[in-house]
Design a protein around this motif. Structure first.
Motif, mmCIF file in Angstrom:
data_model
loop_
_atom_site.group_PDB
_atom_site.id
_atom_site.type_symbol
_atom_site.label_atom_id
_atom_site.label_comp_id
_atom_site.label_asym_id
_atom_site.label_seq_id
_atom_site.Cartn_x
_atom_site.Cartn_y
_atom_site.Cartn_z
ATOM 1 N N ASN A 134 0.805 -1.227 0.000
ATOM 2 C CA ASN A 134 0.000 0.000 0.000
ATOM 3 C C ASN A 134 0.838 1.278 0.000
ATOM 4 O OD1 ASN A 134 -2.419 -1.428 0.001
ATOM 5 N ND2 ASN A 134 -2.373 -1.641 2.217
ATOM 6 N N ASN A 137 0.015 4.635 -1.932
ATOM 7 C CA ASN A 137 -1.413 4.692 -2.233
ATOM 8 C C ASN A 137 -1.939 6.052 -1.749
ATOM 9 O OD1 ASN A 137 -4.197 4.383 -2.390
ATOM 10 N ND2 ASN A 137 -4.155 2.267 -1.698
ATOM 11 N N ASN A 139 -4.931 7.071 -1.324
ATOM 12 C CA ASN A 139 -6.176 6.994 -0.562
ATOM 13 C C ASN A 139 -5.888 6.674 0.903
ATOM 14 O OD1 ASN A 139 -7.579 7.367 -2.971
ATOM 15 N ND2 ASN A 139 -7.653 5.169 -3.349
ATOM 16 N N TYR A 140 -6.429 7.501 1.778
ATOM 17 C CA TYR A 140 -6.244 7.260 3.211
ATOM 18 C C TYR A 140 -7.093 6.080 3.678
ATOM 19 C CZ TYR A 140 -5.595 8.151 8.158
ATOM 20 O OH TYR A 140 -5.268 8.003 9.483
ATOM 21 N N ASP A 143 -10.735 1.184 -0.435
ATOM 22 C CA ASP A 143 -11.685 1.433 -1.522
ATOM 23 C C ASP A 143 -13.117 1.070 -1.141
ATOM 24 O OD1 ASP A 143 -9.651 2.367 -3.129
ATOM 25 O OD2 ASP A 143 -9.322 0.425 -4.113
ATOM 26 N N LYS A 150 -15.017 7.964 3.725
ATOM 27 C CA LYS A 150 -14.029 8.511 2.787
ATOM 28 C C LYS A 150 -13.995 10.037 2.851
ATOM 29 C CE LYS A 150 -13.986 4.788 -0.599
ATOM 30 N NZ LYS A 150 -14.302 4.399 -1.989
ATOM 31 N N ALA A 153 -11.392 11.982 4.944
ATOM 32 C CA ALA A 153 -10.022 12.171 4.459
ATOM 33 C C ALA A 153 -9.780 13.608 3.990
ATOM 34 C CB ALA A 153 -9.733 11.202 3.313
ATOM 35 N N ASN A 154 -10.847 14.392 3.799
ATOM 36 C CA ASN A 154 -10.690 15.783 3.370
ATOM 37 C C ASN A 154 -10.039 16.637 4.445
ATOM 38 O OD1 ASN A 154 -11.866 15.169 0.920
ATOM 39 N ND2 ASN A 154 -13.936 15.645 1.646
ATOM 40 N N ASN A 172 -6.330 2.647 5.418
ATOM 41 C CA ASN A 172 -5.471 1.895 4.503
ATOM 42 C C ASN A 172 -4.114 1.679 5.183
ATOM 43 O OD1 ASN A 172 -4.891 0.592 2.179
ATOM 44 N ND2 ASN A 172 -5.016 2.384 0.847
#
Length: 186
Positions: A134, A137, A139-140, A143, A150, A153-154, A172
């Protein structure tokens, strides 16, 4: 004599060298019918985010294993199973341990005899690598995390949202993978 041999073998079986022999037998097809003589090895290490060193929890993760293969010239002589049968009950565990100890002793004796006669051994080196699948990657969260998770994560600095209690499951995290990089046989 039997108990002394068994004690020595059990002590050896706990070593990293014993794990290296099993590693070679698992990954090197040419080891079949040969004794494995380990010359050098190094276990893989994992570094966490905070640079804490951790030895891999998988016994078969080696950065490298170097050694020699000697053809089996001496065959082990195992005791009869009757010697491990008491009142009609076969003690499979004790018999198996003794067979392993005898095999180990025979291997060492055979290797030493061949070395003393300058018998050429087949050299090998197996290298492996462990990496974080990972890493990199962007993306925190995973998927399959729900959209509301999700969205957290902002602003990763704001942990006041009560969704963070559930969000921990979807982070992740590092996923370490081991791979044989190269097998060299001379």
């Amino acid at each position: 004599m039997k108990n002394e041999l068994l004690a020595k073998y059990l002590q050896y079986a706990k070593t990293e060298e014993a794990l290296a022999v099993l590693f070679v037998k698992k990954h090197l097809v040419q080891a079949k019918g040969h004794w494995v003589d380990i010359v050098d090895y190094q276990r893989c290490e994992i570094f966490e985010e905070r640079h804490h060193r951790i030895i891999s929890t998988d016994n078969f993760y080696f950065r490298f294993v170097i050694g020699n293969l000697y053809k089996r010239k001496i065959q082990p002589k195992y005791p009869s199973k009757a010697a491990y049968t008491i009142d009609g009950k076969f003690d499979e565990r004790e018999y198996y341990l003794m067979a392993r100890a005898i095999t180990w002793e025979t291997a060492h004796r055979d290797i030493e005899q061949q070395k003393s006669k300058n018998v050429a051994a087949q050299q090998f080196k197996i290298t492996g690598v462990i990496y974080d699948k990972n890493k990199g990657n962007p993306n925190y969260f995973l998927d399959d995390a729900p959209p509301e998770i999700k969205a957290l994560a902002n602003d990763l600095c704001d942990r006041t949202n009560p969704l963070w209690d559930r969000a921990e499951r979807y982070i992740n995290k590092p996923e370490f993978v081991y791979k044989i990089k190269k097998i060299y046989i001379a």
